[in-house]
Design a protein around this motif. Structure first.
Motif, PDB file in Angstrom:
ATOM      1  N   LYS A  69       0.917  -1.044   0.345  1.00 25.49           N
ATOM      2  CA  LYS A  69      -0.239   0.317  -0.236  1.00 25.49           C
ATOM      3  C   LYS A  69       0.988   1.067  -0.228  1.00 25.49           C
ATOM      4  O   LYS A  69       1.006   1.969   0.896  1.00 25.49           O
ATOM      5  N   ASN A 110       4.016   3.260   7.159  1.00 23.60           N
ATOM      6  CA  ASN A 110       4.079   2.475   8.351  1.00 23.60           C
ATOM      7  C   ASN A 110       4.495   1.760   9.611  1.00 23.60           C
ATOM      8  O   ASN A 110       3.833   1.574  10.614  1.00 23.60           O
ATOM      9  N   ARG A 166       2.346   3.909  11.986  1.00 25.20           N
ATOM     10  CA  ARG A 166       0.637   3.046  12.290  1.00 25.20           C
ATOM     11  C   ARG A 166      -0.616   3.491  11.568  1.00 25.20           C
ATOM     12  O   ARG A 166      -1.693   3.644  12.778  1.00 25.20           O
ATOM     13  N   LYS A 167      -0.645   4.717  11.319  1.00 29.46           N
ATOM     14  CA  LYS A 167      -1.514   5.814  10.834  1.00 29.46           C
ATOM     15  C   LYS A 167      -2.378   4.246  10.437  1.00 29.46           C
ATOM     16  O   LYS A 167      -2.611   4.045   9.439  1.00 29.46           O
ATOM     17  N   PRO A 168      -3.944   5.350  10.456  1.00 31.76           N
ATOM     18  CA  PRO A 168      -5.122   4.617   9.754  1.00 31.76           C
ATOM     19  C   PRO A 168      -4.604   5.181   8.148  1.00 31.76           C
ATOM     20  O   PRO A 168      -4.033   5.752   7.324  1.00 31.76           O
ATOM     21  N   TRP A 169      -5.812   3.654   7.085  1.00 35.25           N
ATOM     22  CA  TRP A 169      -4.827   3.500   5.591  1.00 35.25           C
ATOM     23  C   TRP A 169      -5.241   4.936   5.117  1.00 35.25           C
ATOM     24  O   TRP A 169      -4.404   5.549   4.274  1.00 35.25           O
ATOM     25  N   LYS A 170      -6.796   5.336   5.020  1.00 34.78           N
ATOM     26  CA  LYS A 170      -7.118   6.549   4.359  1.00 34.78           C
ATOM     27  C   LYS A 170      -6.516   7.609   4.458  1.00 34.78           C
ATOM     28  O   LYS A 170      -6.097   8.307   4.060  1.00 34.78           O
ATOM     29  N   LYS A 171      -5.984   7.259   6.155  1.00 34.12           N
ATOM     30  CA  LYS A 171      -5.837   9.161   6.335  1.00 34.12           C
ATOM     31  C   LYS A 171      -3.881   9.343   5.852  1.00 34.12           C
ATOM     32  O   LYS A 171      -3.882  10.514   4.796  1.00 34.12           O
ATOM     33  N   ALA A 172      -3.378   7.721   5.898  1.00 25.95           N
ATOM     34  CA  ALA A 172      -2.042   8.105   5.202  1.00 25.95           C
ATOM     35  C   ALA A 172      -2.013   7.952   3.467  1.00 25.95           C
ATOM     36  O   ALA A 172      -1.229   9.259   3.297  1.00 25.95           O
ATOM     37  N   ASN A 207      -4.374   9.808   2.142  1.00 26.10           N
ATOM     38  CA  ASN A 207      -4.141  11.438   1.952  1.00 26.10           C
ATOM     39  C   ASN A 207      -3.372  12.553   2.356  1.00 26.10           C
ATOM     40  O   ASN A 207      -2.718  13.212   1.315  1.00 26.10           O
ATOM     41  N   ASP A 231     -11.986   4.459  -2.529  1.00 28.98           N
ATOM     42  CA  ASP A 231     -11.175   3.798  -2.105  1.00 28.98           C
ATOM     43  C   ASP A 231      -9.839   4.141  -3.289  1.00 28.98           C
ATOM     44  O   ASP A 231     -10.237   3.258  -3.940  1.00 28.98           O
TER      45      ASP A 231
END
Length: 254
Positions: free
Chosen positions: A10, A32, A35-41, A43, A72
């Protein structure tokens, strides 16, 4: 440089092919290790690019709009992967980064004009007429002096002059450097169907402001025959709704 979206880890991958082919992920640690939320990372990564670059990465203005509407990003890339699994940076930007030879030449000439220095070159090749356009012009009996499209110092001075900018028509330096990309990937091309003009009008509506570039395929100066950019500027989309402007390529919303 090449862009590809890596769905496995990702991340946006960049491949530097100038000297050695190296896989390089500038945001891997940031995405990574914290460990941020995927969508926040995602953006935060996309915000590091300009809107123009985001549009090129995602494939189109429509895909960028889908992303902004919280679709997504993996779904977006999956929908374009078959055709655009790996896209060359030079194809995306039409050699329009400041690292490209054409942009560097335009930038250098622009600086020389502003500083009233002796010009290193008096004209720059910024693109070419495609074969379909040449065929159309030949069928209309319109001369085509060169397939190559040039921008000379006089034309560059004209489109960048302050008086033109003061009335809102003069291009910014950023958009002047986009001219080769617009010539290569126009939103639409019109013919100025007036007997004493018969210019090509390369138009772009992918930026914040619509841009029109006037190209004369029959330019002659002191015996030299060229296809030349005469001027360029900002327009309203509705300005092209003119009976003298005939659409010959692409789509345009009036």
């Amino acid at each position: 440089m090449l862009f590809r979206w890596n769905t496995k880890c990702k991340s946006l991958l960049c491949f530097n092919t100038t000297v050695v082919s190296v896989e390089y992920n500038p945001y891997y640690r940031e995405v990574n290790s914290k460990r941020k939320p995927w969508k926040k990372a995602v953006n935060e990564i996309m915000e590091k690019f300009s809107e123009y670059e985001q549009r090129q990465i995602l494939g189109s203005k429509e895909k960028l709009q889908e992303f902004k509407q919280v679709k997504d990003i993996e779904e977006i890339f999956s929908s374009i992967r078959e055709k655009y699994s790996i896209r060359k940076y030079v194809d995306l930007f039409g050699k329009m980064s400041l690292k490209s030879d054409i942009s560097m030449d335009i930038k250098k000439m622009l600086d020389e004009i502003k500083n009233k220095q002796k010009l290193t070159k008096n004209k720059i090749k910024v693109g070419e007429l495609n074969n379909e356009i040449i065929k159309f012009l030949e069928e209309k009996g319109i001369p085509v002096h060169t397939k190559e499209i040039y921008l000379n110092h006089k034309g560059l001075s004209h489109l960048a002059r302050n008086t033109k900018k003061q009335r809102g028509a003069g291009l910014s330096e950023e958009d002047i450097l986009m001219i080769p990309e617009i010539i290569k990937f126009p939103s639409a091309i019109f013919i100025e169907d007036v007997k004493d003009k018969l210019n090509l009008l390369y138009c772009d509506n992918k930026t914040k402001k619509c841009i029109k570039i006037v190209v004369d395929t029959k330019f002659v100066y002191k015996g030299e025959k060229l296809t030349l950019i005469k001027t360029a500027g900002y327009i309203n989309s509705s300005d092209m709704n003119n009976p003298n402007f005939k659409l010959i390529f692409g789509d345009w919303e009036f």
